[in-house]
Design a protein around this motif. Sequence first.
Motif, PDB file in Angstrom:
ATOM      1  N   ARG A 164       0.851  -1.187   0.000  1.00  0.00           N
ATOM      2  CA  ARG A 164       0.000   0.000   0.000  1.00  0.00           C
ATOM      3  C   ARG A 164       0.894   1.247   0.000  1.00  0.00           C
ATOM      4  NH1 ARG A 164      -5.235   0.319   1.059  1.00  0.00           N
ATOM      5  NH2 ARG A 164      -5.262  -1.757   1.989  1.00  0.00           N
ATOM      6  N   GLY A 165       0.668   2.147  -0.937  1.00  0.00           N
ATOM      7  CA  GLY A 165       1.531   3.311  -1.083  1.00  0.00           C
ATOM      8  C   GLY A 165       2.790   3.011  -1.869  1.00  0.00           C
ATOM      9  N   GLY A 166       2.838   1.871  -2.548  1.00  0.00           N
ATOM     10  CA  GLY A 166       4.048   1.457  -3.249  1.00  0.00           C
ATOM     11  C   GLY A 166       4.499   2.439  -4.309  1.00  0.00           C
ATOM     12  N   LEU A 167       3.546   3.029  -5.036  1.00  0.00           N
ATOM     13  CA  LEU A 167       3.929   3.998  -6.069  1.00  0.00           C
ATOM     14  C   LEU A 167       4.556   5.246  -5.452  1.00  0.00           C
ATOM     15  CD1 LEU A 167       0.909   3.786  -8.546  1.00  0.00           C
ATOM     16  CD2 LEU A 167       3.221   2.895  -8.864  1.00  0.00           C
ATOM     17  N   LEU A 199      -1.930  14.309  -2.303  1.00  0.00           N
ATOM     18  CA  LEU A 199      -0.813  13.480  -1.837  1.00  0.00           C
ATOM     19  C   LEU A 199       0.131  13.138  -2.989  1.00  0.00           C
ATOM     20  CD1 LEU A 199       0.516  11.813   0.416  1.00  0.00           C
ATOM     21  CD2 LEU A 199      -0.943   9.912  -0.271  1.00  0.00           C
ATOM     22  N   ALA A 200      -0.433  12.726  -4.126  1.00  0.00           N
ATOM     23  CA  ALA A 200       0.403  12.372  -5.273  1.00  0.00           C
ATOM     24  C   ALA A 200       1.219  13.575  -5.742  1.00  0.00           C
ATOM     25  CB  ALA A 200      -0.475  11.851  -6.415  1.00  0.00           C
ATOM     26  N   SER A 201       0.600  14.751  -5.790  1.00  0.00           N
ATOM     27  CA  SER A 201       1.300  15.956  -6.227  1.00  0.00           C
ATOM     28  C   SER A 201       2.417  16.322  -5.252  1.00  0.00           C
ATOM     29  CB  SER A 201       0.323  17.124  -6.343  1.00  0.00           C
ATOM     30  OG  SER A 201      -0.707  16.826  -7.260  1.00  0.00           O
ATOM     31  N   TYR A 248      10.581  11.414   4.339  1.00  0.00           N
ATOM     32  CA  TYR A 248       9.521  11.307   3.336  1.00  0.00           C
ATOM     33  C   TYR A 248       8.892   9.909   3.369  1.00  0.00           C
ATOM     34  CZ  TYR A 248      11.166  15.656   1.095  1.00  0.00           C
ATOM     35  OH  TYR A 248      11.513  16.949   0.822  1.00  0.00           O
ATOM     36  N   PHE A 249       9.746   8.881   3.477  1.00  0.00           N
ATOM     37  CA  PHE A 249       9.260   7.507   3.570  1.00  0.00           C
ATOM     38  C   PHE A 249       8.350   7.351   4.778  1.00  0.00           C
ATOM     39  CE2 PHE A 249      11.890   5.743   0.302  1.00  0.00           C
ATOM     40  CZ  PHE A 249      11.390   4.455   0.075  1.00  0.00           C
ATOM     41  N   ALA A 250       8.798   7.881   5.918  1.00  0.00           N
ATOM     42  CA  ALA A 250       8.031   7.733   7.154  1.00  0.00           C
ATOM     43  C   ALA A 250       6.662   8.404   7.025  1.00  0.00           C
ATOM     44  CB  ALA A 250       8.805   8.337   8.329  1.00  0.00           C
ATOM     45  N   VAL A 282       0.725   7.866   6.434  1.00  0.00           N
ATOM     46  CA  VAL A 282      -0.505   8.135   5.686  1.00  0.00           C
ATOM     47  C   VAL A 282      -1.137   6.827   5.221  1.00  0.00           C
ATOM     48  CG1 VAL A 282      -1.456   9.210   3.607  1.00  0.00           C
ATOM     49  CG2 VAL A 282       0.235  10.431   4.958  1.00  0.00           C
ATOM     50  N   SER A 283      -0.317   5.873   4.785  1.00  0.00           N
ATOM     51  CA  SER A 283      -0.852   4.587   4.326  1.00  0.00           C
ATOM     52  C   SER A 283      -1.521   3.818   5.456  1.00  0.00           C
ATOM     53  CB  SER A 283       0.258   3.745   3.700  1.00  0.00           C
ATOM     54  OG  SER A 283       1.196   3.333   4.685  1.00  0.00           O
ATOM     55  N   ILE A 284      -1.093   4.077   6.704  1.00  0.00           N
ATOM     56  CA  ILE A 284      -1.704   3.398   7.848  1.00  0.00           C
ATOM     57  C   ILE A 284      -3.012   4.080   8.261  1.00  0.00           C
ATOM     58  CG2 ILE A 284      -1.410   2.862  10.304  1.00  0.00           C
ATOM     59  CD1 ILE A 284       1.602   2.537   9.728  1.00  0.00           C
TER      60      ILE A 284
END
Length: 563
Positions: A110-113, A155-157, A205-207, A212-214
């Motif tokens: 989840r959130g892989g992209l 989020l994507a932007s 950024y990863f964290a 957000v994915s959680i």
Amino acid sequence: MMELIAQNMAPIMFVSLIFFLLAGYPAAFSLAANGLLFFVIGVELAPYSNNTINLSWPLLNAMPERFWGVLSNETLLAIPFFTFMGIVLERSGMAEDLLDTIGQLFGPVRGGLAYAVIIVGALLAATTGVVAASVIAMGLISLPIMLRYGYDRSLASGVIAASGTLAQIIPPSLVLIVLADQLGRSVGDMYRGAMLPGLVLTGLYFAYVMLVSIFRPNSMPALPKEARTLGSGVTSLIVALVLAVAMFWFGRDWLDAEHGKNSGILAAALAVIAIYVMAILDKSLKINLMSRLAQQVVIVLIPPLALIFLVLGTIFLGIATPTEGGAMGAVGALVMAAAKRRLSFEVIRSALASTTRLASFVMFILLGARVFSLTFYGVNGHLWVEHLLTSLPGGELGFLIVISLMVFLLAFFLDFFELAFIIVPLLAPAAEKLGIDLIWFGIILGVNMQTSFMHPPFGFALFYLRSVAARVPYIDKVTGLTMAPVKTSQIYWGAVPFVLIQILMIAIVIGFPGLVMHYKGPQIDPSTVDFTIPNMPGLDSGFGGLGGGLGAGGMNFGPPPSN
């Protein structure tokens, strides 16, 4: 009245420059015009200044020499090299291959992209050093895919814009080259100091994406199974990595006797080359010991990693200067583009045109800054700024907090080059007088200037993304569905969390200077150093034995004994 103006020429000149910049005049011409205008005023007011103005007409004769100092600066030659390298790599399709491959690797997550975009942003930063190339490439390639599979638009932007700005702080950043030049420090040291902060910022950024994915799982779904065209096969990739680590481990021990401290680097290079050749042979001969996913990851990832080593590795090892590293990187980018059969006359022409524009922009700002600084120093502006900053409460910490706030606010109106050429030369003497390491200070400023790409009204990363994001509804090529456009407000709101993360990163670099200070290498305690004078028997009779000390029976520099 004339005496009051004459004795306060420095603050008047500085405020006048800010006014011209805010009025929209180009930075280079604002600097030069202010410098010449106040030079004329300063010469006329010098008799009323009580010796605070040191300007006279013959001083203009120094201008050609100052210009030549800019034009002959070999360090700044790295800027066009790295710019050319970044644009050629962007045209070569490297970003597209990386995003597709890493997106497939993290697809089941989840959130892989979003993770893929951050990783590719860091890799592009370490190979191109150009924010525009990174943001535009990822905006064109990954934004439609993220929207296709249900990612939240803001989020994507935000992820794309923020990942592109990693090129500001991860070497070979153009900003770090300029900061090193303005601070009078080595570009290699600036690069070494920036590596850990760049990696920590990437981790933050990863964290954020993980959190957000959680807590908002619907905003970043996993890639559906039918979209994972490379299939699965992570196990064979792990086996390949374990094999590479084993080759590195044994190769280092084997090479240690002959190559010493360089044995680890040579062993790593040999291990990577071996795995790359194995993946190529496995794919071309259709042996299929590795999965398609593992083959693609190895084949796509290793060339840019090799280019990173070619550029940064040679600089860190002391084999090449940053300028030479940039030249090798430009050649490497041409080779990679040719290997992908995407090197054409149009690609080279476009890269040369963009490189010339950026190099000319930098050069004109530098020449304008030289005119401005000649007058500003002539009215003792540097002493005014130094006294103003060193008298701030809180000592070193108070200085860093105030300067960080000032640069953050100025970044709303000035871009990073203007900040580096106008503000940094004024801040450096005060920082050095307070005992602040200038490499550490430069990294703090570099992380701070990164925010200039992410907030209005001159957030260039947001402009770059806006230029490639859909403005009107469009038909998705894969699903055939009508997709809503991306609003400008969504791009701006998506950038806000990442601006806050960058501010947090500024605080981390200030609070933990060890993240940067490792560039000095291991510190040696003088009390642990043992100086031993070797015993030289052949000289015992003449000097009383050098190893025996300087007491009785030791060295005697007096007159010879009388008989």
